[in-house]
Write a protein that holds these residues in place. Structure first.
Motif, PDB file in Angstrom:
ATOM      1  N   TRP A 166       0.822  -1.210   0.000  1.00 53.59           N
ATOM      2  CA  TRP A 166       0.000   0.000   0.000  1.00 53.59           C
ATOM      3  C   TRP A 166       0.863   1.270   0.000  1.00 53.59           C
ATOM      4  O   TRP A 166       0.598   2.228  -0.719  1.00 53.59           O
ATOM      5  CB  TRP A 166      -0.892  -0.073   1.237  1.00 53.59           C
ATOM      6  CG  TRP A 166      -1.490   1.186   1.762  1.00 53.59           C
ATOM      7  CD1 TRP A 166      -1.100   1.872   2.867  1.00 53.59           C
ATOM      8  CD2 TRP A 166      -2.633   1.878   1.247  1.00 53.59           C
ATOM      9  NE1 TRP A 166      -1.919   2.948   3.080  1.00 53.59           N
ATOM     10  CE2 TRP A 166      -2.871   2.975   2.093  1.00 53.59           C
ATOM     11  CE3 TRP A 166      -3.480   1.671   0.158  1.00 53.59           C
ATOM     12  CZ2 TRP A 166      -3.911   3.860   1.880  1.00 53.59           C
ATOM     13  CZ3 TRP A 166      -4.520   2.563  -0.043  1.00 53.59           C
ATOM     14  CH2 TRP A 166      -4.728   3.642   0.803  1.00 53.59           C
ATOM     15  N   TRP A 215      -4.122   6.538  -7.908  1.00 55.19           N
ATOM     16  CA  TRP A 215      -3.073   6.462  -6.890  1.00 55.19           C
ATOM     17  C   TRP A 215      -2.492   7.825  -6.546  1.00 55.19           C
ATOM     18  O   TRP A 215      -1.691   7.951  -5.628  1.00 55.19           O
ATOM     19  CB  TRP A 215      -1.968   5.502  -7.333  1.00 55.19           C
ATOM     20  CG  TRP A 215      -1.427   4.704  -6.194  1.00 55.19           C
ATOM     21  CD1 TRP A 215      -0.241   4.879  -5.556  1.00 55.19           C
ATOM     22  CD2 TRP A 215      -2.066   3.612  -5.530  1.00 55.19           C
ATOM     23  NE1 TRP A 215      -0.088   3.964  -4.542  1.00 55.19           N
ATOM     24  CE2 TRP A 215      -1.208   3.162  -4.504  1.00 55.19           C
ATOM     25  CE3 TRP A 215      -3.292   2.955  -5.694  1.00 55.19           C
ATOM     26  CZ2 TRP A 215      -1.514   2.107  -3.667  1.00 55.19           C
ATOM     27  CZ3 TRP A 215      -3.595   1.899  -4.858  1.00 55.19           C
ATOM     28  CH2 TRP A 215      -2.708   1.493  -3.859  1.00 55.19           C
ATOM     29  N   LYS A 236      -4.550   9.257   0.392  1.00 51.62           N
ATOM     30  CA  LYS A 236      -4.788   7.910   0.917  1.00 51.62           C
ATOM     31  C   LYS A 236      -6.050   7.856   1.779  1.00 51.62           C
ATOM     32  O   LYS A 236      -6.767   6.859   1.798  1.00 51.62           O
ATOM     33  CB  LYS A 236      -3.572   7.463   1.738  1.00 51.62           C
ATOM     34  CG  LYS A 236      -2.335   7.221   0.895  1.00 51.62           C
ATOM     35  CD  LYS A 236      -1.059   7.218   1.712  1.00 51.62           C
ATOM     36  CE  LYS A 236      -1.015   6.143   2.752  1.00 51.62           C
ATOM     37  NZ  LYS A 236       0.272   6.118   3.481  1.00 51.62           N
ATOM     38  N   ARG A 253      -8.967   7.700  -0.761  1.00 53.99           N
ATOM     39  CA  ARG A 253      -8.837   6.887  -1.983  1.00 53.99           C
ATOM     40  C   ARG A 253      -9.931   5.825  -2.086  1.00 53.99           C
ATOM     41  O   ARG A 253     -10.531   5.630  -3.149  1.00 53.99           O
ATOM     42  CB  ARG A 253      -7.444   6.245  -2.014  1.00 53.99           C
ATOM     43  CG  ARG A 253      -7.132   5.501  -3.303  1.00 53.99           C
ATOM     44  CD  ARG A 253      -5.704   4.986  -3.287  1.00 53.99           C
ATOM     45  NE  ARG A 253      -4.750   6.088  -3.281  1.00 53.99           N
ATOM     46  CZ  ARG A 253      -3.509   6.001  -2.796  1.00 53.99           C
ATOM     47  NH1 ARG A 253      -3.099   4.873  -2.246  1.00 53.99           N
ATOM     48  NH2 ARG A 253      -2.695   7.029  -2.848  1.00 53.99           N
ATOM     49  N   ASP A 260       3.703  12.513  -5.106  1.00 48.72           N
ATOM     50  CA  ASP A 260       2.898  11.321  -5.386  1.00 48.72           C
ATOM     51  C   ASP A 260       1.614  11.663  -6.131  1.00 48.72           C
ATOM     52  O   ASP A 260       0.979  10.780  -6.712  1.00 48.72           O
ATOM     53  CB  ASP A 260       2.539  10.590  -4.083  1.00 48.72           C
ATOM     54  CG  ASP A 260       3.700   9.814  -3.493  1.00 48.72           C
ATOM     55  OD1 ASP A 260       4.701   9.621  -4.205  1.00 48.72           O
ATOM     56  OD2 ASP A 260       3.604   9.408  -2.324  1.00 48.72           O
ATOM     57  N   GLN A 276       1.366  10.335  -9.545  1.00 49.86           N
ATOM     58  CA  GLN A 276       1.203   8.906  -9.781  1.00 49.86           C
ATOM     59  C   GLN A 276      -0.173   8.638 -10.394  1.00 49.86           C
ATOM     60  O   GLN A 276      -1.154   9.288 -10.044  1.00 49.86           O
ATOM     61  CB  GLN A 276       1.319   8.116  -8.474  1.00 49.86           C
ATOM     62  CG  GLN A 276       2.712   8.045  -7.911  1.00 49.86           C
ATOM     63  CD  GLN A 276       2.802   7.064  -6.762  1.00 49.86           C
ATOM     64  OE1 GLN A 276       1.834   6.800  -6.072  1.00 49.86           O
ATOM     65  NE2 GLN A 276       3.982   6.514  -6.553  1.00 49.86           N
ATOM     66  N   SER A 292      -1.182   4.998 -11.196  1.00 47.56           N
ATOM     67  CA  SER A 292      -1.591   3.669 -10.731  1.00 47.56           C
ATOM     68  C   SER A 292      -0.664   3.207  -9.616  1.00 47.56           C
ATOM     69  O   SER A 292       0.419   3.769  -9.414  1.00 47.56           O
ATOM     70  CB  SER A 292      -1.545   2.665 -11.891  1.00 47.56           C
ATOM     71  OG  SER A 292      -2.365   3.084 -12.957  1.00 47.56           O
ATOM     72  N   ASN A 293      -1.094   2.171  -8.918  1.00 47.48           N
ATOM     73  CA  ASN A 293      -0.251   1.642  -7.848  1.00 47.48           C
ATOM     74  C   ASN A 293       1.077   1.161  -8.414  1.00 47.48           C
ATOM     75  O   ASN A 293       1.137   0.564  -9.478  1.00 47.48           O
ATOM     76  CB  ASN A 293      -0.962   0.518  -7.085  1.00 47.48           C
ATOM     77  CG  ASN A 293      -1.525  -0.543  -7.987  1.00 47.48           C
ATOM     78  OD1 ASN A 293      -2.135  -0.253  -9.015  1.00 47.48           O
ATOM     79  ND2 ASN A 293      -1.331  -1.794  -7.602  1.00 47.48           N
TER      80      ASN A 293
END
Length: 422
Positions: free
Chosen positions: A78, A275, A279, A282, A296, A299, A301-302
C-alpha cells in the motif's frame, strides 16, 4: 595526487579505499572464472546481492497473503514506494515530499510536460541540447505536435562549437537569453549520455527562470552519479531512470522530482489517476480528484512492487555510503583511469582523445583514432564490458560502488594488448 603506472600502485589505492568493501555487495559476470571489468554502469548497473531478498520477501508475501499483502506484509505494498522517498531526496537534493517513484523515464517526462510545458501566446519554444538522447528528441517532437506545432518551429537546440565535443555554459545561457520571452521550457540532459559532460545545472536553471521559462532535467545519467541540489537550484521538475548508477534492475521504475511550489494544487494541469489521490479518501471512490500533498499526486496507478523492491535494496547501499563519499571516489578513480589511458597512449602507435570535459561524473568517452570495432570486440572477448558508439568511441564508466583501481590498471594492459595484437 600523483599516480604511478603499476599494478602495485593500483592495489595500494584499493587498500586505502574506504568503499572497497562494497565490491562484495555485488554480483559480477564471469570471464574465464574471474570477475569482468565492468564499465557499463551508465547503461545497467550490477545487481546488488541484497536485491534478491527484497524481491523474495515480496514473492513470499504474495504467496502467503495474496491481496492482504497490501496492508499486512512486513513492508505493506500500500505504501511501499514511500520508503524510497527519503533516500532519493538525499541523492537528488530535494525535500522528501518533492520526490516520488513511478512508471519509467520517458513516460514520466511526458507526464511532467503536461504540467510544465504550457505554451501560450508567443511563449511556445522548448530549449534542449544538440543531439539529445533519441528518446528525449522523440518526446519533445511529439509534444510539440500534440500542441499543434511543427517541431522545427518550436524546438531550439544549443549546439557545440565547431571542432569541439562539449557544450560551453556561456553558449547555453546566451541561447536562453536570445530566445527570451518566447521560451516556455528548458529541458536538457543534466549529464550527457554520449560525452559524459555534466552541465552547469544551477546556472542554466537560474537563467531559464529569469526569462520566465519552466526548467526541467532528464537525470538518467545524473542520479547516483553526481551531486545534485534540485530544490536549492529551483528546478521545476526532473525525472530519472533507476537502472544505471542506481542499480535497480533492467527497465526498472523511474523517479520524479516536482518543486514544492507546485504541490497540493488542485488546478494544476496534470494527467491524473487513482493512486495520486489522498490515501485517506482513496477508497471512498469519490468522483473528484483529491491530490496528495506530495509529488505522489503525479502517480497514476499503484507502483509495480516487484520492480520497486530492488530499487529500495540499492537505496540502502547509497544511504550507507552517502553521495559525498561516492563523488569523492568517483573523482579519484576517473582521474586514475584518465592517467592509465594517457600512459598506454605513450606505449602504442595510436591516439586516444578523451572528449569528456573536466565537468564530468563517472564517465570518460574516448575517441580511439586509428582503431575500429575490432578493438572493442577484443576488449569484450577478454573480460572488459564496455560500450561502443559509432564511429570509434568507447564509453568507460567506472562506478565507484563496485569498480576498483586495479580494474583500471588491468583494463589498460588489455587495451594495450588489443592494439599491439593487430
Amino acid at each position: 595526487m600523483s599516480f604511478h603506472h603499476s599494478l602495485e600502485f593500483a592495489q595500494q589505492l584499493d587498500a586505502q579505499d574506504p568503499l572497497a568493501k562494497y565490491r562484495e555487495e555485488f554480483h559480477y559476470p564471469q570471464h574465464n572464472g574471474k570477475d569482468v571489468i565492468y564499465f557499463t554502469g551508465n547503461s545497467l548497473g550490477l545487481q546488488p546481492k541484497r536485491s534478491q531478498k527484497f524481491v523474495d520477501d515480496v514473492m513470499k508475501d504474495w504467496k502467503e497473503m495474496a491481496v492482504e499483502g497490501h496492508f499486512y506484509a512486513e513492508k505493506p505494498w500500500w505504501d511501499y514506494h514511500e520508503r524510497l522517498a527519503e533516500g532519493l531526496s538525499k541523492i537528488v537534493g530535494a525535500k522528501k515530499e518533492e520526490v516520488s517513484v513511478m512508471n519509467t523515464l520517458t513516460v514520466n517526462l511526458h507526464l511532467l510536460m503536461v504540467s510544465f510545458y504550457r505554451p501560450t501566446g508567443k511563449r511556445i519554444k522548448i530549449l534542449c541540447e544538440e543531439k539529445a538522447f533519441p528518446s528525449d528528441q522523440y518526446m519533445l517532437q511529439s509534444q510539440a505536435r500534440y500542441h499543434g506545432f511543427n517541431p522545427e518551429d518550436v524546438i531550439e537546440e544549443v549546439k557545440k562549437r565547431d571542432g569541439e565535443h562539449f557544450w560551453r555554459t556561456e553558449d547555453i545561457l546566451d541561447k536562453i537569453n536570445e530566445v527570451g520571452e518566447e521560451l516556455a521550457l528548458v529541458l536538457m540532459g543534466g549529464v550527457n549520455y554520449y560525452n559524459g559532460q555534466v552541465l552547469d545545472m544551477e546556472a542554466i536553471t537560474k537563467a531559464g527562470k529569469e526569462v520566465g521559462a519552466k526548467v526541467g532535467w532528464d537525470l538518467a545519467h545524473g542520479v547516483g552519479n553526481v551531486k545534485l541540489n534540485l530544490h536549492d537550484w529551483g528546478a521545476d521538475f526532473a525525472a530519472w531512470c533507476s537502472y544505471k548508477y542506481m542499480n535497480s534492475g533492467p527497465g526498472n521504475a523511474s523517479g520524479i522530482y516536482v518543486n514544492e511550489s507546485y504541490l497540493g494544487q488542485k488546478d494544476i494541469p496534470r494527467f491524473e489517476g487513482w493512486w495520486g489521490t489522498k490515501k485517506e479518501t482513496r477508497f471512498l471512490m469519490q468522483p473528484e480528484f483529491d491530490p496528495i500533498d506530495t509529488a505522489d499526486a503525479w502517480q497514476l496507478s499503484n507502483p509495480p512492487i516487484l520492480s520497486v523492491a530492488p530499487y529500495l535494496a540499492s537505496l540502502e547501499l547509497f544511504d550507507e555510503v552517502g553521495m559525498d563519499a561516492l563523488v569523492q571516489k568517483q573523482k579519484s578513480i576517473v582521474a586514475f583511469l584518465e592517467f592509465v589511458l594517457k600512459e598506454i597512449d605513450k606505449e602504442v602507435d595510436s591516439t586516444f582523445e578523451i572528449i569528456t570535459p573536466e565537468e564530468r561524473g563517472c564517465q570518460l568517452s574516448v575517441f580511439l583514432h586509428g582503431e575500429g570495432r575490432p578493438l572493442f570486440d577484443y576488449l569484450m572477448k577478454n573480460g572488459v564490458i564496455t560500450d561502443w558508439r559509432e564511429p570509434n568511441v568507447i564509453r568507460l564508466a567506472p562506478a565507484p560502488l563496485y569498480c576498483s583501481y586495479t580494474d583500471m590498471y588491468n583494463f589498460g594492459q588489455i587495451l594495450k594488448e588489443g592494439i599491439l595484437s593487430k
